[in-house]
Scaffold this motif. Structure first.
Motif, PDB file in Angstrom:
ATOM      1  N   THR A   1       0.832  -1.206   0.000  1.00 22.30           N
ATOM      2  CA  THR A   1       0.000   0.000   0.000  1.00 22.30           C
ATOM      3  C   THR A   1       0.862   1.250   0.000  1.00 22.30           C
ATOM      4  O   THR A   1       0.593   2.225  -0.721  1.00 22.30           O
ATOM      5  CB  THR A   1      -0.927   0.009   1.229  1.00 22.30           C
ATOM      6  OG1 THR A   1      -1.748  -1.168   1.215  1.00 22.30           O
ATOM      7  CG2 THR A   1      -1.826   1.241   1.230  1.00 22.30           C
ATOM      8  N   GLY A   2       1.913   1.235   0.811  1.00 25.31           N
ATOM      9  CA  GLY A   2       2.810   2.389   0.863  1.00 25.31           C
ATOM     10  C   GLY A   2       3.483   2.656  -0.465  1.00 25.31           C
ATOM     11  O   GLY A   2       3.571   3.809  -0.922  1.00 25.31           O
ATOM     12  N   LEU A   3       3.958   1.602  -1.127  1.00 20.55           N
ATOM     13  CA  LEU A   3       4.596   1.775  -2.432  1.00 20.55           C
ATOM     14  C   LEU A   3       3.595   2.270  -3.471  1.00 20.55           C
ATOM     15  O   LEU A   3       3.935   3.093  -4.339  1.00 20.55           O
ATOM     16  CB  LEU A   3       5.222   0.456  -2.881  1.00 20.55           C
ATOM     17  CG  LEU A   3       6.488   0.022  -2.129  1.00 20.55           C
ATOM     18  CD1 LEU A   3       6.906  -1.382  -2.558  1.00 20.55           C
ATOM     19  CD2 LEU A   3       7.627   1.005  -2.363  1.00 20.55           C
ATOM     20  N   LEU A   4       2.366   1.781  -3.418  1.00 20.36           N
ATOM     21  CA  LEU A   4       1.339   2.253  -4.355  1.00 20.36           C
ATOM     22  C   LEU A   4       1.056   3.739  -4.160  1.00 20.36           C
ATOM     23  O   LEU A   4       0.938   4.501  -5.131  1.00 20.36           O
ATOM     24  CB  LEU A   4       0.055   1.443  -4.175  1.00 20.36           C
ATOM     25  CG  LEU A   4       0.096  -0.019  -4.623  1.00 20.36           C
ATOM     26  CD1 LEU A   4      -1.202  -0.733  -4.266  1.00 20.36           C
ATOM     27  CD2 LEU A   4       0.346  -0.114  -6.142  1.00 20.36           C
ATOM     28  N   VAL A   5       0.949   4.167  -2.898  1.00 19.24           N
ATOM     29  CA  VAL A   5       0.712   5.591  -2.619  1.00 19.24           C
ATOM     30  C   VAL A   5       1.876   6.433  -3.138  1.00 19.24           C
ATOM     31  O   VAL A   5       1.677   7.475  -3.776  1.00 19.24           O
ATOM     32  CB  VAL A   5       0.504   5.811  -1.109  1.00 19.24           C
ATOM     33  CG1 VAL A   5       0.496   7.309  -0.784  1.00 19.24           C
ATOM     34  CG2 VAL A   5      -0.802   5.171  -0.646  1.00 19.24           C
ATOM     35  N   CYS A   6       3.112   5.987  -2.872  1.00 19.83           N
ATOM     36  CA  CYS A   6       4.283   6.730  -3.342  1.00 19.83           C
ATOM     37  C   CYS A   6       4.337   6.768  -4.869  1.00 19.83           C
ATOM     38  O   CYS A   6       4.654   7.807  -5.466  1.00 19.83           O
ATOM     39  CB  CYS A   6       5.557   6.093  -2.791  1.00 19.83           C
ATOM     40  SG  CYS A   6       5.829   6.354  -1.030  1.00 19.83           S
TER      41      CYS A   6
END
Length: 406
Positions: free
Chosen positions: A289-294
Motif C-alpha cells: 500500500t505504501g509503495l502504491l501511494v508513493c
C-alpha cells in the motif's frame, strides 16, 4: 501458548554464552531497545531538536537511525542466524558476534546525539558490519557453490552503498543526494523483506497448519516467490540512474502490486487470521500500500509521498521485522509456535502507531493529542519494549541454547 522462562540470576559466563550463541539472540534485543528508545527521545522528549545537529536535517538523522540503526541491527541478527541455517554451516557466535554488535552500537551512539563531526567514524563503524555481512554471504555461496544467496548479496550491496552515500551526503550538506540515499536504503530493506518472506512464510504456514510436521499442506505460487524483490531491485536501479518521476512512479506501482499479491499467502483458512500468520501478510499489505501511494504521488496524483513512505517502511518493513523477531525467537529456542499475549499486544500497538503516524499526512487538519507524532512515537516505543520483555528471558536463557526447532 509458549511458556517463556523467567529471568534468573545466572553466572556471567552462562549469560554471555546464551546471549552470543547466535546473531538473533544478541542483536534482536539490541535492535528492539534501539527502536524503542531513540524515536521516543527524539520525537517526544527533544521534539526533533537534536543536540549536535547544526547543518544537517533532523529528518535525515531519523531516517539514518531507523533504517541503518533499528532495522539494520535486526538485519545483522537475522542474516548471521539465517544464512548458516540455510547453508548448513557453523554459526557465528561468541567474541566475533560481540565485535559486530559493538561496531553497530558505536555508530548508534554517535547517531543518538547527531554528532555531525563524527560522521566519518560512524561511517567506518557501519560499513564494517555491513561489509562483513556481504563478505559472509559471498563466502557461504562460494563454499556451497550455490547462487541461492545471490539476491541477499545484491540487496546488501545496495544497502552498503546507500548507507555510505547518506553519511557522506549529510556531511557535505547535499540534501537531495541524502534523500535519494534514504530511498535506496528503504528499498534495499524492502527487497530483503521480500526475500525473507519468501523463505519464511512456507515453513511457518505449514507448521501452523500441521503442528505435527507430518504433512506440508501449503505450497506457494511459484510466480510469487521473488516477484516483489525483483521489481524492488529494478526500482533501486531506476533510483540510482536518476530516472524521471514517471518511470520511478510506475516501477513503484509494479513493486507495490507485487507486495499486495503476497497477501494471498494468507488465504489458508481461519489460521491465516492468527497473529502468527496474519503479521506476515499484513506486513506485505502495508509495504504494498505504501509503495502504491508513493508511486501514484510520483506520477502526479495528490497523495502524500511521506505518508506512503511511512506506510511502506515504518508499517510494512517494521511489522515484518517484528514478525520475524517473534517467529524466529520461538523457533530458535524450541518453543511452540504460539505468540504470548504480550507479543500480540505489541503487534496491535505497533499497527496503531503506524496508523497514527500516517493519519496527519492524509488528513492535515486532524489534531492528535501530544502533537502530530507524539502518540505514534509513544505506542511505537511501547510495542518494541513489550517485545523485548517477552523475548529477552527466552533468548538469553542458557536453557534454550540447545533447544532449537528447525
Amino acid at each position: 501458548m509458549s511458556v517463556l522462562p523467567a529471568i534468573r540470576i545466572l553466572p556471567s559466563t552462562d549469560l554471555i554464552k546464551a546471549m552470543s550463541a547466535e546473531g538473533l539472540r544478541l542483536m534482536f534485543p539490541l535492535a528492539a531497545f534501539h527502536a524503542a528508545i531513540w524515536p521516543f527521545l527524539w520525537v517526544v522528549v527533544w521534539s526533533l531538536d537534536l543536540p549536535f545537529a547544526v547543518s544537517s536535517l533532523p529528518g535525515q538523522w531519523h531516517a539514518e537511525e531507523m533504517l541503518v540503526g533499528s532495522f539494520g541491527g535486526a538485519l545483522l541478527g537475522f542474516l548471521t542466524s539465517a544464512l548458516p541455517e540455510w547453508t548448513d554451516t557453523q554459526r557465528i557466535s561468541g567474541r566475533p558476534l560481540f565485535l559486530l554488535a559493538g561496531l553497530w552500537a558505536s555508530a548508534r551512539m554517535l547517531g543518538f546525539l547527531a554528532v555531525e563531526k563524527g560522521w566519518l567514524l560512524a561511517l567506518v563503524f557501519d560499513q564494517a558490519w555491513i561489509l562483513f555481512l556481504l563478505a559472509y554471504a559471498l563466502r557461504l555461496s562460494w563454499i556451497k557453490k550455490s547462487t541461492d544467496l545471490l539476491g541477499f548479496v545484491l540487496f546488501v550491496t545496495a544497502f552498503a552503498v546507500a548507507a555510505a552515500l547518506l553519511r557522506i551526503a549529510m556531511a557535505v550538506e547535499a540534501y537531495d543526494l541524502s534523500e535519494s540515499a534514504i530511498r535506496i536504503l528503504g528499498l534495499s530493506l524492502l527487497g530483503l523483506l521480500g526475500l525473507a518472506l519468501a523463505r519464511i512464510t512456507v515453513p511457518v504456514t505449514n507448521l501452523i497448519l500441521d503442528p505435527t510436521e507430518r504433512t506440508s499442506p501449503y505450497r506457494p505460487h511459484p510466480g510469487r516467490v521473488h516477484l516483489s524483490a525483483g521489481l524492488t531491485m529494478l526500482l533501486i536501479l531506476a533510483e540510482a540512474a536518476t530516472l524521471s518521476n514517471a518511470v520511478r512512479g510506475y516501477l513503484m506501482l509494479a513493486a507495490g502490486a507485487a507486495f499486495m499479491d503476497r497477501v494471498a499467502e494468507g488465504f489458508v483458512g481461519r489460521e491465516g487470521f492468527s497473529f502468527e500468520l496474519g503479521g506476515l501478510w499484513l506486513s506485505s499489505a502495508l509495504a504494498g500500500t505504501g509503495l502504491l501511494v508513493c508511486g501514484l504521488s510520483l506520477i502526479g496524483l495528490p497523495l502524500p509521498w511521506l505518508g506512503g513512505l511511512h506506510l511502506a517502511l515504518m508499517g510494512g518493513l517494521g511489522l515484518g521485522v517484528l514478525q520475524v523477531l517473534s517467529l524466529a525467537g520461538l523457533i530458535h529456542t524450541g518453543q511452540l509456535l504460539r505468540f504470548s499475549w504480550t507479543t500480540r499486544l505489541s503487534i496491535l500497538l505497533f499497527v496503531f502507531s503506524v496508523l497514527l503516524r500516517v493519519l496527519p499526512e492524509f488528513t492535515p487538519t486532524l489534531t492528535l493529542p501530544f502533537g502530530p507524532h507524539g502518540l505514534a512515537a509513544t505506542l511505537y516505543s511501547l510495542s518494541f519494549l513489550l517485545r523485548a520483555k517477552a523475548y529477552i528471558p527466552l533468548l538469553w536463557s542458557p536453557e534454550t541454547v540447545d533447544q532449537e526447532r528447525c
